[in-house]
Write a protein that holds these residues in place. Structure first.
Motif, short mmCIF file in Angstrom:
data_model
loop_
_atom_site.label_atom_id
_atom_site.label_comp_id
_atom_site.label_asym_id
_atom_site.label_seq_id
_atom_site.Cartn_x
_atom_site.Cartn_y
_atom_site.Cartn_z
N ALA A 40 1.04 0.15 10.07
CA ALA A 40 -0.37 -0.25 9.92
C ALA A 40 -1.21 0.94 9.43
O ALA A 40 -2.11 0.77 8.58
N GLU A 41 -0.93 2.13 9.93
CA GLU A 41 -1.64 3.32 9.48
C GLU A 41 -1.38 3.58 8.00
O GLU A 41 -2.31 3.86 7.23
N ILE A 42 -0.13 3.49 7.60
CA ILE A 42 0.24 3.73 6.21
C ILE A 42 -0.43 2.69 5.30
O ILE A 42 -0.96 3.03 4.24
N VAL A 43 -0.43 1.45 5.72
CA VAL A 43 -1.06 0.38 4.93
C VAL A 43 -2.56 0.66 4.79
O VAL A 43 -3.12 0.54 3.70
N GLU A 44 -3.22 1.04 5.88
CA GLU A 44 -4.65 1.33 5.81
C GLU A 44 -4.93 2.50 4.88
O GLU A 44 -5.84 2.45 4.05
N MET A 45 -4.13 3.56 4.98
CA MET A 45 -4.32 4.71 4.10
C MET A 45 -4.11 4.31 2.64
O MET A 45 -4.85 4.74 1.76
N HIS A 46 -3.09 3.49 2.40
CA HIS A 46 -2.82 3.04 1.03
C HIS A 46 -4.00 2.22 0.48
O HIS A 46 -4.40 2.39 -0.67
N GLU A 47 -4.53 1.33 1.31
CA GLU A 47 -5.67 0.51 0.88
C GLU A 47 -6.87 1.39 0.53
O GLU A 47 -7.55 1.17 -0.49
N ARG A 48 -7.13 2.40 1.35
CA ARG A 48 -8.24 3.32 1.07
C ARG A 48 -7.95 4.13 -0.20
O ARG A 48 -8.86 4.40 -0.98
N LEU A 49 -6.71 4.50 -0.38
CA LEU A 49 -6.30 5.25 -1.56
C LEU A 49 -6.56 4.43 -2.83
O LEU A 49 -7.12 4.94 -3.81
N VAL A 50 -6.18 3.18 -2.81
CA VAL A 50 -6.41 2.30 -3.96
C VAL A 50 -7.91 2.14 -4.22
O VAL A 50 -8.36 2.19 -5.37
N ALA A 51 -8.68 1.97 -3.17
CA ALA A 51 -10.14 1.86 -3.33
C ALA A 51 -10.71 3.14 -3.93
O ALA A 51 -11.58 3.10 -4.81
N ASN A 52 -10.22 4.29 -3.47
CA ASN A 52 -10.69 5.56 -4.01
C ASN A 52 -10.25 5.75 -5.46
O ASN A 52 -10.99 6.32 -6.26
#
Length: 151
Positions: A40-52
């Protein structure tokens, strides 16, 4: 600016290539899984990364100073998130969570690599902010510079 952008994208590609290889070697081939919380942490970081990345592309194409400032604000948030997730991962290790123990080095490396990728994305903002005169000459507080220097 275009050359700097291209170099950053190339460095991101190099990181991704290494990450994919590590995931294959350390997770897929030995049939290991991240813990549910770790994933879940990795998914959240990935989602933020894509948004950035989306924001960074907009900054690069449009040169909007406010969006460039927002991108650097996101860089700080992402760094804080990486630190928090490293700590929660260590807590899972102390709790002897089996999937966390099996994928520990991969998990720590992956969240660190995501942070590095994010830093490359956020570097898109610097030329825009520099051109607008919105950057300070140094990130160090002036009161700390030379405070402990005996020379």
């Amino acid at each position: 600016d275009i050359i700097s952008f291209t170099i950053n994208m190339e460095q991101i590609g190099d990181i991704i290539e290494r990450v994919i290889s590590d995931i294959e070697d350390k997770k897929i081939r030995p049939h290991r899984n991240f813990s549910e919380a770790g994933m879940a942490e990795i998914v959240e970081m990935h989602e933020r990364l894509v948004a950035n990345l989306r924001l960074g592309m907009s900054v690069f194409l449009n040169g909007n100073v406010r969006d460039a400032q927002k991108l650097l604000e996101e860089k700080v948030r992402f760094r804080d998130l990486e630190r928090a997730y490293a700590n929660t991962h260590l807590t899972r290790l102390m709790d002897r969570t089996a999937p966390s123990m099996e994928t520990s080095s991969l998990h720590i490396d992956l969240i660190s690599d995501l942070k590095r990728i994010n830093s490359h994305i956020c570097s898109i903002a610097y030329p825009i902010l520099d051109s607008a005169g919105a950057l300070a000459p140094s990130r160090l507080r002036s009161s700390l510079v030379g405070a402990d220097d005996p020379h």
